[in-house]
Design an enzyme around this catalytic site. Structure first.
Site, PDB file in Angstrom:
ATOM      1  N   ASP A  36       0.844  -1.197   0.000  1.00 51.20           N
ATOM      2  CA  ASP A  36       0.000   0.000   0.000  1.00 51.20           C
ATOM      3  C   ASP A  36       0.878   1.245   0.000  1.00 51.20           C
ATOM      4  O   ASP A  36       2.069   1.192   0.311  1.00 51.20           O
ATOM      5  CB  ASP A  36      -0.913   0.000   1.242  1.00 51.20           C
ATOM      6  CG  ASP A  36      -2.209   0.784   1.040  1.00 51.20           C
ATOM      7  OD1 ASP A  36      -3.283   0.182   1.037  1.00 51.20           O
ATOM      8  OD2 ASP A  36      -2.142   2.031   0.890  1.00 51.20           O
ATOM      9  N   ASP A  57       3.361   1.912  -4.599  1.00 53.96           N
ATOM     10  CA  ASP A  57       2.422   2.697  -5.400  1.00 53.96           C
ATOM     11  C   ASP A  57       2.231   1.865  -6.669  1.00 53.96           C
ATOM     12  O   ASP A  57       3.202   1.606  -7.399  1.00 53.96           O
ATOM     13  CB  ASP A  57       3.036   4.064  -5.729  1.00 53.96           C
ATOM     14  CG  ASP A  57       2.099   4.922  -6.567  1.00 53.96           C
ATOM     15  OD1 ASP A  57       1.231   4.371  -7.280  1.00 53.96           O
ATOM     16  OD2 ASP A  57       2.248   6.160  -6.514  1.00 53.96           O
ATOM     17  N   VAL A  58       1.007   1.437  -6.921  1.00 52.87           N
ATOM     18  CA  VAL A  58       0.800   0.503  -8.040  1.00 52.87           C
ATOM     19  C   VAL A  58       1.050   1.144  -9.412  1.00 52.87           C
ATOM     20  O   VAL A  58       1.042   0.449 -10.418  1.00 52.87           O
ATOM     21  CB  VAL A  58      -0.601  -0.169  -8.006  1.00 52.87           C
ATOM     22  CG1 VAL A  58      -0.749  -1.049  -6.785  1.00 52.87           C
ATOM     23  CG2 VAL A  58      -1.719   0.860  -8.126  1.00 52.87           C
ATOM     24  N   SER A 149     -15.915  -3.255  -9.796  1.00 51.70           N
ATOM     25  CA  SER A 149     -17.007  -2.553  -9.120  1.00 51.70           C
ATOM     26  C   SER A 149     -18.269  -2.778  -9.933  1.00 51.70           C
ATOM     27  O   SER A 149     -18.196  -2.980 -11.151  1.00 51.70           O
ATOM     28  CB  SER A 149     -16.710  -1.051  -9.068  1.00 51.70           C
ATOM     29  OG  SER A 149     -17.876  -0.325  -8.707  1.00 51.70           O
ATOM     30  N   TYR A 162     -14.047   6.275 -13.430  1.00 54.11           N
ATOM     31  CA  TYR A 162     -14.071   5.106 -12.540  1.00 54.11           C
ATOM     32  C   TYR A 162     -14.666   3.890 -13.264  1.00 54.11           C
ATOM     33  O   TYR A 162     -14.097   2.789 -13.222  1.00 54.11           O
ATOM     34  CB  TYR A 162     -14.881   5.456 -11.284  1.00 54.11           C
ATOM     35  CG  TYR A 162     -14.849   4.406 -10.202  1.00 54.11           C
ATOM     36  CD1 TYR A 162     -13.692   4.151  -9.483  1.00 54.11           C
ATOM     37  CD2 TYR A 162     -15.986   3.664  -9.899  1.00 54.11           C
ATOM     38  CE1 TYR A 162     -13.665   3.184  -8.483  1.00 54.11           C
ATOM     39  CE2 TYR A 162     -15.967   2.703  -8.901  1.00 54.11           C
ATOM     40  CZ  TYR A 162     -14.805   2.474  -8.196  1.00 54.11           C
ATOM     41  OH  TYR A 162     -14.781   1.510  -7.213  1.00 54.11           O
ATOM     42  N   LYS A 166     -12.869   0.290 -14.173  1.00 47.50           N
ATOM     43  CA  LYS A 166     -13.370  -0.985 -13.660  1.00 47.50           C
ATOM     44  C   LYS A 166     -13.908  -1.857 -14.802  1.00 47.50           C
ATOM     45  O   LYS A 166     -13.827  -3.092 -14.747  1.00 47.50           O
ATOM     46  CB  LYS A 166     -14.438  -0.750 -12.600  1.00 47.50           C
ATOM     47  CG  LYS A 166     -13.918  -0.011 -11.364  1.00 47.50           C
ATOM     48  CD  LYS A 166     -12.769  -0.752 -10.692  1.00 47.50           C
ATOM     49  CE  LYS A 166     -12.416  -0.170  -9.334  1.00 47.50           C
ATOM     50  NZ  LYS A 166     -11.341  -0.915  -8.662  1.00 47.50           N
ATOM     51  N   THR A 197     -16.424   1.392   3.722  1.00 50.04           N
ATOM     52  CA  THR A 197     -14.970   1.522   3.898  1.00 50.04           C
ATOM     53  C   THR A 197     -14.612   3.009   3.883  1.00 50.04           C
ATOM     54  O   THR A 197     -15.442   3.847   3.510  1.00 50.04           O
ATOM     55  CB  THR A 197     -14.188   0.843   2.742  1.00 50.04           C
ATOM     56  OG1 THR A 197     -14.324   1.662   1.576  1.00 50.04           O
ATOM     57  CG2 THR A 197     -14.669  -0.568   2.455  1.00 50.04           C
TER      58      THR A 197
HETATM   59  N1  LIG Z   1     -16.070   0.503  -0.992  1.00 52.82           N
HETATM   60  C1  LIG Z   1     -16.857   0.330  -2.026  1.00 52.82           C
HETATM   61  O1  LIG Z   1     -18.068   0.617  -1.968  1.00 52.82           O
HETATM   62  C2  LIG Z   1     -16.325  -0.227  -3.312  1.00 52.82           C
HETATM   63  C3  LIG Z   1     -17.252  -0.507  -4.313  1.00 52.82           C
HETATM   64  C4  LIG Z   1     -16.814  -1.031  -5.512  1.00 52.82           C
HETATM   65  C5  LIG Z   1     -15.466  -1.260  -5.712  1.00 52.82           C
HETATM   66  N2  LIG Z   1     -14.577  -0.973  -4.733  1.00 52.82           N
HETATM   67  C6  LIG Z   1     -13.161  -1.216  -5.032  1.00 52.82           C
HETATM   68  O2  LIG Z   1     -12.592  -2.038  -4.041  1.00 52.82           O
HETATM   69  C7  LIG Z   1     -11.216  -1.696  -3.868  1.00 52.82           C
HETATM   70  C8  LIG Z   1     -10.951  -1.391  -2.409  1.00 52.82           C
HETATM   71  O3  LIG Z   1     -11.756  -0.284  -2.032  1.00 52.82           O
HETATM   72  P1  LIG Z   1     -11.976   0.135  -0.512  1.00 52.82           P
HETATM   73  O4  LIG Z   1     -13.383   0.567  -0.420  1.00 52.82           O
HETATM   74  O5  LIG Z   1     -11.420  -0.882   0.394  1.00 52.82           O
HETATM   75  O6  LIG Z   1     -11.094   1.480  -0.510  1.00 52.82           O
HETATM   76  P2  LIG Z   1     -10.150   2.136   0.618  1.00 52.82           P
HETATM   77  O7  LIG Z   1     -10.025   3.569   0.220  1.00 52.82           O
HETATM   78  O8  LIG Z   1     -10.628   1.791   1.990  1.00 52.82           O
HETATM   79  O9  LIG Z   1      -8.763   1.371   0.377  1.00 52.82           O
HETATM   80  C9  LIG Z   1      -8.044   1.533  -0.808  1.00 52.82           C
HETATM   81  C10 LIG Z   1      -6.567   1.391  -0.474  1.00 52.82           C
HETATM   82  O10 LIG Z   1      -5.861   1.532  -1.712  1.00 52.82           O
HETATM   83  C11 LIG Z   1      -4.695   2.275  -1.444  1.00 52.82           C
HETATM   84  N3  LIG Z   1      -4.222   2.915  -2.668  1.00 52.82           N
HETATM   85  C12 LIG Z   1      -4.792   3.923  -3.358  1.00 52.82           C
HETATM   86  N4  LIG Z   1      -4.032   4.260  -4.405  1.00 52.82           N
HETATM   87  C13 LIG Z   1      -2.963   3.440  -4.384  1.00 52.82           C
HETATM   88  C14 LIG Z   1      -1.827   3.298  -5.195  1.00 52.82           C
HETATM   89  N5  LIG Z   1      -1.585   4.104  -6.245  1.00 52.82           N
HETATM   90  N6  LIG Z   1      -0.923   2.319  -4.889  1.00 52.82           N
HETATM   91  C15 LIG Z   1      -1.128   1.520  -3.813  1.00 52.82           C
HETATM   92  N7  LIG Z   1      -2.178   1.606  -2.993  1.00 52.82           N
HETATM   93  C16 LIG Z   1      -3.091   2.568  -3.275  1.00 52.82           C
HETATM   94  C17 LIG Z   1      -5.099   3.288  -0.393  1.00 52.82           C
HETATM   95  O11 LIG Z   1      -3.972   3.789   0.308  1.00 52.82           O
HETATM   96  C18 LIG Z   1      -6.039   2.474   0.488  1.00 52.82           C
HETATM   97  O12 LIG Z   1      -5.345   1.873   1.552  1.00 52.82           O
HETATM   98  C19 LIG Z   1     -10.954  -0.498  -4.794  1.00 52.82           C
HETATM   99  O13 LIG Z   1     -10.386  -0.962  -5.999  1.00 52.82           O
HETATM  100  C20 LIG Z   1     -12.340   0.058  -5.043  1.00 52.82           C
HETATM  101  O14 LIG Z   1     -12.442   0.747  -6.268  1.00 52.82           O
HETATM  102  C21 LIG Z   1     -14.978  -0.454  -3.530  1.00 52.82           C
END
Ligand SMILES: NC(=O)c1ccc[n+]([C@@H]2O[C@H](COP(=O)([O-])OP(=O)(O)OC[C@H]3O[C@@H](n4cnc5c(N)ncnc54)[C@H](O)[C@@H]3O)[C@@H](O)[C@H]2O)c1
Length: 258
Positions: A36, A57-58, A149, A162, A166, A197
């Protein structure tokens, strides 16, 4: 597929769905590489689950290389979860008829760079390392889960970047699974609905916003919790017959236009 005694990389593991996946994979006996941007939260989680933090950083190919090599040095890398991601909301055109007010192209590029290209970069590098593993009795060398998503299918107003990112993750699922099949590596995609989250921010305002969001879910009328997503991720990693599939985990929601 048994993941105990293996390493598992989880990107975005410092928060939300990624953190829940990291905890559940550790409970199954994997050594988790918490990959992360956020070092403070990532290191704390790694300490809690006897894992390892990797500052990743991805969008950095070199940092992904370092993480996959570090994982493979500890034990065979057999599981990867790509949960790092960001959101962005902006309409495609502004209200004033000026081209300057149209969607910020740098923002669009950044969302694609993190959510789509970052995911694929981890897939291509981690799968390369997995392909050197000894196969199990079923010929398996590893498994990968990407987080898409429901916005890949029902993108709302303002979700062009977004949803495009996705949608790309959904679209690569079958061809990449086909590419990796010769090496005994499976790949599936999970498309979450609305999950509680930090992606929605924190504090009273975001709590009110999330409560409103929950009303649009078919049943149960609430946001999902990260563990409900993580259990499906773990199933996709460990169930040897799950491959090349995209699964919605969303309480039956179909997102309206806004
Ligand atoms: N929460 C939702 O409702 C939801 C819905 C659909 C999809 N998602 C997807 O699920 C995944 C996780 O989401 P979440 O809700 O746990 O989000 P979150 O914000 O709680 O966690 C995301 C994590 O990704 C890390 N991150 C961001 N950019 C980064 C980068 N460039 N390199 C490395 N790490 C990075 C952040 O530091 C964070 O710790 C994401 O891909 C999100 O798009 C979430």
């Amino acid at each position: 597929m048994d993941i105990s005694g293996s390493t598992a990389i989880v990107t975005g593991a410092a928060s939300g769905i990624g953190a829940a996946c990291a905890r559940q994979l550790a409970a199954k006996g994997a050594t988790v590489v918490v990959a992360d941007l956020q070092a403070d939260k990532g290191e704390a989680l790694a300490a809690e689950i006897n894992g390892v933090f990797a500052q990743v950083d991805v969008t950095s190919t070199e940092q992904i290389t370092a993480a996959v090599n570090a994982a493979a040095e500890i034990a065979p890398l057999r599981a990867v979860v790509n949960s790092a991601g960001i959101g962005w909301a902006q309409r495609t055109i502004g209200r004033d008829g000026q081209i300057e007010s149209a969607h910020d192209l740098d923002a669009f590029t950044r969302v694609i760079a993190i959510n789509l290209i970052g995911t694929f970069d981890m897939v291509r590098q981690a799968a390369t390392v997995m392909s050197r593993n000894e196969p199990d009795a079923d010929g398996q060398r590893g498994a990968i889960v990407n987080l898409a998503s429901v916005a890949a299918f029902d993108g709302q107003i303002g979700q062009a970047s977004y949803s495009a990112s996705k949608g790309g993750v959904v679209g690569m699922t079958l061809p990449v699974a086909r590419d990796l099949s010769a090496s005994g590596i499976r790949l599936n995609t999970i498309a979450p609905g609305l999950i509680d989250t930090p992606i929605y921010g924190e504090g009273p305002e975001s709590e009110a916003f999330k409560a409103k969001l929950g009303e649009s879910v078919l049943f149960p009328k609430r946001l999902g919790v990260p563990d409900e997503l993580a259990s499906m991720v773990v199933e996709c990693l460990t169930n040897s017959y799950m491959n090349a599939e995209v699964i919605r985990v969303d309480g039956g929601i179909r997102m309206p236009p806004k």
